[in-house]
Design a protein around this motif. Structure first.
Motif, short mmCIF file in Angstrom:
data_model
loop_
_atom_site.label_atom_id
_atom_site.label_comp_id
_atom_site.label_asym_id
_atom_site.label_seq_id
_atom_site.Cartn_x
_atom_site.Cartn_y
_atom_site.Cartn_z
N GLN A 99 46.94 46.17 27.59
CA GLN A 99 46.11 46.47 28.70
C GLN A 99 47.02 46.64 29.95
O GLN A 99 48.29 46.10 29.92
N PRO A 100 46.65 47.34 31.01
CA PRO A 100 47.40 47.52 32.35
C PRO A 100 47.52 46.32 32.94
O PRO A 100 46.89 45.17 32.73
N VAL A 101 48.91 46.08 33.59
CA VAL A 101 49.44 44.87 34.06
C VAL A 101 48.48 44.12 35.03
O VAL A 101 48.40 43.01 35.34
N ASP A 102 47.65 45.09 35.86
CA ASP A 102 46.77 44.41 36.83
C ASP A 102 45.30 44.03 36.21
O ASP A 102 44.62 43.58 37.18
N THR A 103 45.13 44.08 34.88
CA THR A 103 44.03 43.61 34.24
C THR A 103 44.03 42.03 34.26
O THR A 103 44.89 41.40 33.94
N PHE A 104 42.67 41.53 34.10
CA PHE A 104 42.53 40.00 34.00
C PHE A 104 42.58 40.15 32.43
O PHE A 104 41.48 40.07 31.82
N ASN A 105 43.56 39.65 31.99
CA ASN A 105 43.75 39.98 30.35
C ASN A 105 45.04 38.96 30.15
O ASN A 105 46.09 38.81 30.78
N ARG A 106 44.96 38.08 28.91
CA ARG A 106 45.85 37.24 28.39
C ARG A 106 47.23 37.58 28.49
O ARG A 106 48.29 37.17 28.94
N ASN A 107 47.64 39.05 27.74
CA ASN A 107 48.99 39.52 27.50
C ASN A 107 49.67 39.83 28.73
O ASN A 107 50.88 39.09 29.03
N ILE A 167 49.28 38.58 31.63
CA ILE A 167 49.62 37.27 32.47
C ILE A 167 50.66 36.17 31.84
O ILE A 167 51.45 35.87 32.50
N LEU A 168 50.25 36.37 30.42
CA LEU A 168 51.32 35.29 30.06
C LEU A 168 52.73 35.81 29.49
O LEU A 168 53.61 34.96 29.35
N HIS A 169 52.68 36.99 29.43
CA HIS A 169 54.12 37.81 29.31
C HIS A 169 54.64 38.00 30.57
O HIS A 169 55.86 38.66 30.38
N THR A 183 52.44 40.56 35.23
CA THR A 183 52.04 40.81 36.68
C THR A 183 52.38 39.19 37.29
O THR A 183 51.82 38.33 36.91
N PRO A 184 52.94 39.32 38.45
CA PRO A 184 52.89 38.06 39.13
C PRO A 184 51.87 37.75 39.89
O PRO A 184 51.77 36.54 40.84
N SER A 185 50.73 38.78 40.08
CA SER A 185 49.78 38.36 41.07
C SER A 185 48.64 38.14 40.54
O SER A 185 47.61 38.66 40.69
N TYR A 186 48.38 37.36 39.44
CA TYR A 186 47.40 37.18 38.89
C TYR A 186 46.58 35.84 39.10
O TYR A 186 45.24 35.86 38.68
N ALA A 187 47.13 34.96 40.10
CA ALA A 187 46.52 33.98 40.35
C ALA A 187 45.24 34.12 41.41
O ALA A 187 45.37 34.70 42.50
N SER A 188 43.98 33.68 40.99
CA SER A 188 42.89 33.67 41.93
C SER A 188 41.88 32.75 41.60
O SER A 188 42.11 32.31 40.29
#
Length: 274
Positions: free
Chosen positions: A218-226, A228-230, A233-238
């Motif tokens: 999935q794209p790095v800006d997507t709300f998705n497990r991969n 985020i956990l890999h 994307t450092p901007s996942y927190a919301s």
């Protein structure tokens, strides 16, 4: 809930509603139709020997599920899931009115969830998980820590904590081996036999939602497990993303509660009739 077949003279779910609202039929007057749900009992008529069928579509649970179904479709169409666990019947009626008027948004649903969930009531809802299933009980301390982090505004801690615990629950509950790809493992087949067809719909939508949330590439800006956990994307927190994962945990608890506290009434799955 069975898909409404398009027949000559019948309106399709995605057609504009005939009432003139300008909203799709599935979001408008669909929920006003009285549902039928025929259940074949395990006995025959004493007079003619035919199987005995009972319409349970007017049961309160079936009527509520029918009212919620358009909301579930709306959420599916918008890449979301209808978390009804913390919503009252009055709020369902108001959300249904907004859907029929074309004013409902995912953002509004999130605002409702935020207004309903406090740290105390989330921890209260998680208070019985030790009795529901070992796969959830073993994760209860971690889940409570994640909830506390969320309400402290530390979403960069709650999100990467909740993602693997949700995955770990499904793997343990569904007996997935480490080499097997992740897939949601909450069953959807059991609920019709317990006369809870609304949970069949919910489980179907819930599993599909989780599948998208956990699928790879999935794209790095997507709300998705991969991503985020890999660490891609450092901007996942919301707040919204963190709250969504808490709602997923509460939905798992919801299914487990009904699994533990209801019993199959029928051996044969109910036969749905539109």
């Amino acid at each position: 809930m069975p898909k409404k077949e398009d027949r000559q003279g019948k309106i399709g779910r995605n057609d504009p509603c005939r009432c003139g609202s300008g909203v799709k039929y599935k979001f408008c007057c669909f929920s006003k139709e009285t549902p039928r749900h025929l259940v074949r009992l395990e006995r025959t008529c004493n007079d003619c020997g035919s199987p005995v069928e009972v319409d349970v579509g007017k049961d309160w649970a079936a009527l509520l599920a029918h009212e919620e179904y358009p909301i579930k479709l709306f959420c599916k169409d918008n890449g979301f899931y209808w978390f009804s666990t913390v919503i009252t019947i009055g709020e369902i009626a108001e959300i249904s009115r907004m859907l029929r008027s074309g004013t409902l948004t995912v953002q509004h649903l999130m605002s409702v969830y935020k207004s309903k969930l406090t740290q105390d009531n989330v921890l209260g809802l998680l208070g019985d998980v030790d009795q529901l299933h070992p796969a959830l009980a073993s994760r209860a301390p971690i889940l409570r820590d994640a909830v506390e982090a969320h309400f402290a505004g530390k979403y960069s801690l709650s999100i990467p904590t909740l993602f693997p615990q949700i995955e770990g629950f499904h793997r343990e509950y569904g007996h997935l081996t480490p080499k097997q790809d992740f897939s949601p493992t909450l069953p959807k087949e059991m609920w019709n036999a317990r006369l809870l067809p609304g949970l069949t719909d919910s489980a179907t939508f819930f599993n599909a939602y989780l599948t998208n949330l956990f699928k790879g590439n999935q794209p790095v800006d997507t709300f998705n497990r991969n991503p985020i956990l890999h660490g891609m994307t450092p901007s996942y927190a919301s707040e919204d993303r963190s709250l969504t994962l808490i709602l997923i945990v509460l939905e798992i608890r919801f299914f487990l509660w009904f699994e533990r506290n209801t019993q199959p009434i029928l051996r044969e799955a109910p036969r749905n009739t539109a």
